[in-house]
Design an enzyme around this catalytic site. Structure first.
Site, PDB file in Angstrom:
ATOM      1  N   SER A 144       0.508  -1.158  -0.311  1.00 36.41           N
ATOM      2  CA  SER A 144       0.022   0.182  -0.160  1.00 36.41           C
ATOM      3  C   SER A 144       1.390   0.806  -0.697  1.00 36.41           C
ATOM      4  O   SER A 144       2.105   1.599   0.245  1.00 36.41           O
ATOM      5  CB  SER A 144      -0.999  -0.114   1.547  1.00 36.41           C
ATOM      6  OG  SER A 144      -1.558   1.098   1.326  1.00 36.41           O
ATOM      7  N   TYR A 157      -2.553  -0.307  10.896  1.00 36.59           N
ATOM      8  CA  TYR A 157      -2.837  -0.677   9.092  1.00 36.59           C
ATOM      9  C   TYR A 157      -1.800  -0.611   8.141  1.00 36.59           C
ATOM     10  O   TYR A 157      -0.588  -0.714   7.739  1.00 36.59           O
ATOM     11  CB  TYR A 157      -4.115   0.033   8.037  1.00 36.59           C
ATOM     12  CG  TYR A 157      -4.032  -0.509   7.000  1.00 36.59           C
ATOM     13  CD1 TYR A 157      -4.536  -1.531   5.887  1.00 36.59           C
ATOM     14  CD2 TYR A 157      -4.208   0.726   6.059  1.00 36.59           C
ATOM     15  CE1 TYR A 157      -4.412  -1.978   5.150  1.00 36.59           C
ATOM     16  CE2 TYR A 157      -3.657   0.218   4.357  1.00 36.59           C
ATOM     17  CZ  TYR A 157      -4.100  -0.959   3.697  1.00 36.59           C
ATOM     18  OH  TYR A 157      -4.130  -1.615   3.117  1.00 36.59           O
TER      19      TYR A 157
END
Length: 287
Positions: A144, A157
Site C-alpha cells: 500500500s 494498518y
C-alpha cells in the site's frame, strides 16, 4: 513483456476487487490460475469469467492466509496436485482497520490485521520459493502507499504494510535475482470504496456511509480494473514497483524529503476538517 501463456499463477484474495481483476488480466494472457480466498461462491464466479477470458484451467482453493498451515496447503496443492509448477505468486489478500488507536477497546483485536496483511503475504512466499526458483518466477506482493507514507486513523494498518514493504525489500536481496519481486502500492480503489463496512469498538460490523463519502471526497479514486491492469502489466514487464495511480510517487517522495510538511498537511486535511469521522469510528475490511 513476459509471455504468460501456459504458465501458472497463484492469486490470494482472488474473490473480489483487485484480486478478481488480476485474475482476469492473467486469464487474458492465457495463464493457468489458482485462485485462493475464503468465499467459495465468489471464487466460482471469478473462475467462470476467467475461463471465458482465456485461461486454459482454473483451480479454486478455499483457505485462510492468516493460518500458516493453510498457506502451506494451498501452495502444495497447486503444485503437487494440479499443475506441477508455479511461475507467479500474487500475494493480494489484505484487511483494513482504520480508527484512532487510543479509542481501541481491546488492543488484541488488532492482531488479526498483522496476521492477514503481513504473515498472509509472507508465509505463502516461504512455501512457494522452491517452486519459483525452478521456474525463475516472480512474487507480486500487494502492499500500500501507506507502507511508505502516513495517514491519520491508519496507524496499525500502515504499520503492517510498512513491515511488508521492508520484508520484501530485504528478501529481494536474499533471493539474488533467482526469484523476482514486484511490490505493488495501490491508493484508493473504487470498487472497494463502494461497500465499506466498519467495525465499531464493540466489534460489530456496520455500514458507514459517512466514512465512505469522506474517503471518496478526499482522494482520487481508481477502479479495480485499471489498478489490476497496471499491476499485471508491471509484473510481466519486470517492474520492481507498481504505484497506482503513478502520481502518488510524489507523496512518497515528500514523506522522505519533507516529513514535517507531510505531517502538517495530514493534520490540516484530516483533523481540522468538518469531515473528521466521529471518535470511536473504526473500520475493517477484508477481501
Amino acid at each position: 513483456m513476459e509471455n504468460m501463456a501456459g504458465k501458472v499463477v497463484l492469486i490470494t484474495g482472488a474473490s473480489s476487487a483487485i484480486g478478481e481483476h488480476i485474475a482476469y488480466e492473467y486469464a487474458k494472457r492465457g495463464a493457468y490460475l489458482v485462485l485462493v480466498a475464503t468465499r467459495e461462491d465468489c471464487l466460482g464466479k471469478v473462475a467462470g469469467r476467467a475461463r471465458q477470458l482465456g485461461s486454459p484451467d482454473v483451480v479454486l482453493i478455499c483457505a485462510d492466509v492468516s493460518q500458516i498451515k493453510e498457506c502451506k496447503r494451498f501452495v502444495e496443492e497447486a503444485v503437487n496436485h494440479h499443475f506441477g509448477r508455479l511461475d507467479h505468486l500474487v500475494c493480494n489478500t489484505g484487511t483494513e482497520s482504520f480508527g484512532l488507536f487510543e479509542d481501541a477497546a481491546d488492543v488484541a483485536k488488532f492482531a488479526p490485521v498483522m496476521d492477514v496483511n503481513f504473515w498472509g503475504s509472507v508465509a505463502p512466499a516461504c512455501f512457494a520459493i522452491p517452486h519459483l526458483r525452478k521456474s525463475r518466477g516472480r512474487i507480486v506482493v500487494n502492499a500500500s502507499v501507506l507502507g511508505w507514507t502516513v495517514s491519520p486513523w491508519a496507524s496499525v494498518y500502515g504499520a503492517t504494510k510498512a513491515a511488508l514493504v521492508n520484508f520484501y525489500e530485504t528478501f529481494r536481496i536474499d533471493l539474488k535475482q533467482e526469484v523476482k519481486i514486484t511490490t505493488v502500492a495501490p491508493a484508493f480503489i473504487e470498487a472497494e470504496m463502494l461497500q465499506e463496512k466498519h467495525s465499531s469498538n464493540t466489534g460489530d460490523i456496520v455500514a458507514d456511509e459517512k466514512m465512505r463519502k469522506i474517503m471518496v471526497s478526499l482522494f482520487a479514486v481508481r477502479s479495480s480494473e485499471e489498478c489490476a491492469k497496471a499491476i499485471v502489466n508491471g509484473a510481466c514487464r519486470g517492474d520492481r514497483y507498481v504505484i497506482e495511480p503513478p502520481w502518488y510517487k510524489v507523496f512518497i517522495l515528500f514523506q522522505f524529503v519533507c516529513p514535517g510538511l507531510v505531517q502538517w498537511c495530514a493534520h490540516w486535511l484530516f483533523t481540522t476538517s468538518d469531515q473528521v469521522p466521529p471518535r470511536g469510528c473504526c473500520k475493517k475490511r477484508m477481501f
